[in-house]
Design an enzyme around this catalytic site. Structure first.
Site, PDB file in Angstrom:
ATOM      1  CG  HIS A  65      -1.843   1.121   1.346  1.00 47.75           C
ATOM      2  ND1 HIS A  65      -3.162   1.049   0.945  1.00 47.75           N
ATOM      3  CD2 HIS A  65      -1.680   2.391   1.802  1.00 47.75           C
ATOM      4  CE1 HIS A  65      -3.753   2.211   1.154  1.00 47.75           C
ATOM      5  NE2 HIS A  65      -2.878   3.035   1.675  1.00 47.75           N
ATOM      6  CD  GLU A  66       1.634   3.544   3.624  1.00 46.59           C
ATOM      7  OE1 GLU A  66       1.879   4.632   3.064  1.00 46.59           O
ATOM      8  OE2 GLU A  66       0.569   3.313   4.239  1.00 46.59           O
ATOM      9  CG  HIS A  94       0.379   6.289  -0.525  1.00 49.92           C
ATOM     10  ND1 HIS A  94      -0.597   7.071  -1.095  1.00 49.92           N
ATOM     11  CD2 HIS A  94      -0.227   5.584   0.471  1.00 49.92           C
ATOM     12  CE1 HIS A  94      -1.754   6.841  -0.481  1.00 49.92           C
ATOM     13  NE2 HIS A  94      -1.560   5.942   0.468  1.00 49.92           N
ATOM     14  CD  GLU A 110      -5.126   6.343   0.342  1.00 55.72           C
ATOM     15  OE1 GLU A 110      -5.090   5.099   0.189  1.00 55.72           O
ATOM     16  OE2 GLU A 110      -4.440   6.941   1.184  1.00 55.72           O
TER      17      GLU A 110
END
Length: 492
Positions: A257-258, A261, A287
């Site tokens: 997830h990170e 980003h 996101e």
């Protein structure tokens, strides 16, 4: 034009100072000694005062008035759009309020971490009360008679409104609830992973997965924190994760997830470095990157086949008997407490809960003293289980402690954008499944870089998604993707 050149030189210095402030926040969450909390709060407050003075400098208004947008190219006009928007917002906030918010939220973040570890809501509520009071004051100043929550939301998703978000949620909820009910009534019940997974092995695998998905280690690093996050832009973009030896998926998928980003920030056109275009255009678009990396790519059957093999190599067993069972475990639907560990069916329901509660907090319809009770009642109504302890309920997220009111709905916008992007990505990269089955995501992430990430803040949020996909963003592709995926997994 001299006015434009002077404005951009001034803006680059402001952006550089903003990055320094972000680095102080990263340090606070990763390596800062606990005893430094009060000093760090004072440091952040002082730096926020400097930044506020720069953001409201009257010369910005003079430079904006002196620049002829017609004489600029698309990049120059986009820079002006961002600077004008930021300046208009900044001059509405008193410097003392901005500095106080920075000081109070820095202190509240540490108190939240202590309260979460001790399962002690009472320890956190006084600090949260101060944060909410200040954010209400800021929202009122920014709104100038309009909806205060809209004014806060605009910080994270420019142009979005609470009314528009609520309408999207009204369209999402029925199909999500209907899909969940069908899944809960299915005969198939995938088992969770079982076993103990060495922390060092998890860490090594998290770094390996990050590398496969294009995270640039020359300009980034991975550290541990209570709540995973990404910090920085340009040539210094840092990510964090957390490790639990009983639950390896939390580490792996928080990292993925990170990475989404972080990769977005790392791949923005270098020409935009330390300018308003040099960061992601909105949190919803941000996101979309974290969610497509984590879910559509990272939780796909193809990638799970590869991941099953790597976990077997590292740990001797993957916690499931075969790749099919592993894929089912990775995507298992259950009414868990924790948003960051939620399956794709339940995730947006977590966001809807927070959206409604924080709107009521900002509007004054809900007081902090009643927040835990309101949270627990809403969670039981939406998920069918009672919250067992505060760390699994109102204390689980860091966002409110640091004043990020208006941030939560961008997670669902990101899911919607990711659904659209995934439809376009599959058409553009026909080898996607074969690539992921070998652990390779290069073609997928290259398409995301060229279609979206490199643009940074050049386009408005919905525009950059439409340019990448060839159609205006809407919730249909996400819902269709969820139906197809989970009907197959659960034999519906």
């Amino acid at each position: 034009m001299p006015a434009y050149d002077e404005l951009m030189a001034f803006q680059r210095e402001t952006e550089a100072l903003r990055q320094v402030m972000g680095r102080l926040n990263w340090d606070q969450e990763t390596v800062m000694p606990k005893g430094a909390a009060q000093q760090r709060a004072d440091e952040l407050g002082a730096l926020e005062s400097v930044l506020h003075a720069r953001r409201t400098d009257p010369r910005i208004g003079d430079w904006l008035g002196a620049v002829d947008p017609a004489a600029l190219d698309d990049v120059g006009r986009a820079q002006l759009r961002h600077i004008r928007r930021s300046y208009a917002r900044a001059v509405r906030l008193p410097e003392t309020l901005s500095a106080e918010i920075a000081r109070v939220t820095s202190r509240a973040q540490g108190i939240w971490a202590e309260a979460r570890a001790a399962d002690d809501v009472g320890h956190f509520l006084p600090a949260l009360t101060d944060v909410v009071r200040l954010k209400r004051e800021a929202a009122a100043a920014l709104a100038e008679g309009g909806d205060p929550y809209d004014a806060l939301l605009d910080d994270y998703e420019p142009g979005a409104t609470a009314e528009g978000i609520a309408a999207i949620f009204d369209r999402l909820r029925p199909r999500l609830v209907e899909l969940r009910e069908r899944i809960m009534g299915a005969e198939r019940t995938p088992a969770a992973l079982a076993g103990r997974f060495d922390a060092d092995g998890q860490w090594a695998l998290a770094r390996e997965v990050a590398t496969h998905f294009g995270y640039d280690w020359r300009h980034g690093r991975l550290d541990r924190s209570v709540h995973p996050f990404t910090s920085g832009a340009g040539t210094d973009v840092r990510i964090t994760t957390r490790v639990d030896e009983q639950e390896p998926l939390g580490c792996l998928y928080s990292t993925l997830h990170e990475v989404g980003h972080g990769a977005y920030e790392q791949r923005i056109d270098p020409a935009y470095l330390l300018t308003p275009l040099g960061s992601g255009v909105s949190m919803g678009v941000h996101e979309s990157q974290s969610r497509i990396y984590e879910n559509q790519l990272g939780r796909s059957r193809a990638f799970c086949d590869w991941l099953f093999g790597r976990m077997t190599d590292l740990f001797g067993a993957a916690g499931a008997p075969d790749a099919e069972a592993f894929h089912a475990a990775v995507n298992r639907v259950h009414s868990g407490y924790i948003r960051t560990e939620a399956d794709e069916v339940h995730y947006n329901l977590h966001i809807m809960l927070r959206f409604d509660l924080e709107r009521d907090l900002i509007a004054g319809r809900l007081e902090v003293s009643d927040l835990e009770e309101a949270w627990n009642a809403r969670f039981e109504a939406d998920f069918g289980v009672k919250v067992d302890r505060p760390a699994n309920g109102v204390l689980q997220d860091v966002h409110w402690s640091v004043g990020l009111f208006g941030y939560f709905p961008t997670y669902s916008l990101g899911n919607i954008y990711a659904g659209c992007l995934y439809t376009a990505l599959r058409a553009a990269v026909p080898t996607l499944d074969d690539d992921l089955a070998r652990g390779h995501a290069e073609r997928a992430t290259a398409w995301l870089r060229e279609s979206l990430q490199r643009h940074g803040g050049l386009y408005e949020p919905a525009e950059v998604i439409e340019r990448a996909c060839g159609f205006a963003p809407h919730e249909g592709p996400l819902l269709d993707y969820l139906d197809a995926k989970f009907e197959a997994l659960y034999g519906l």
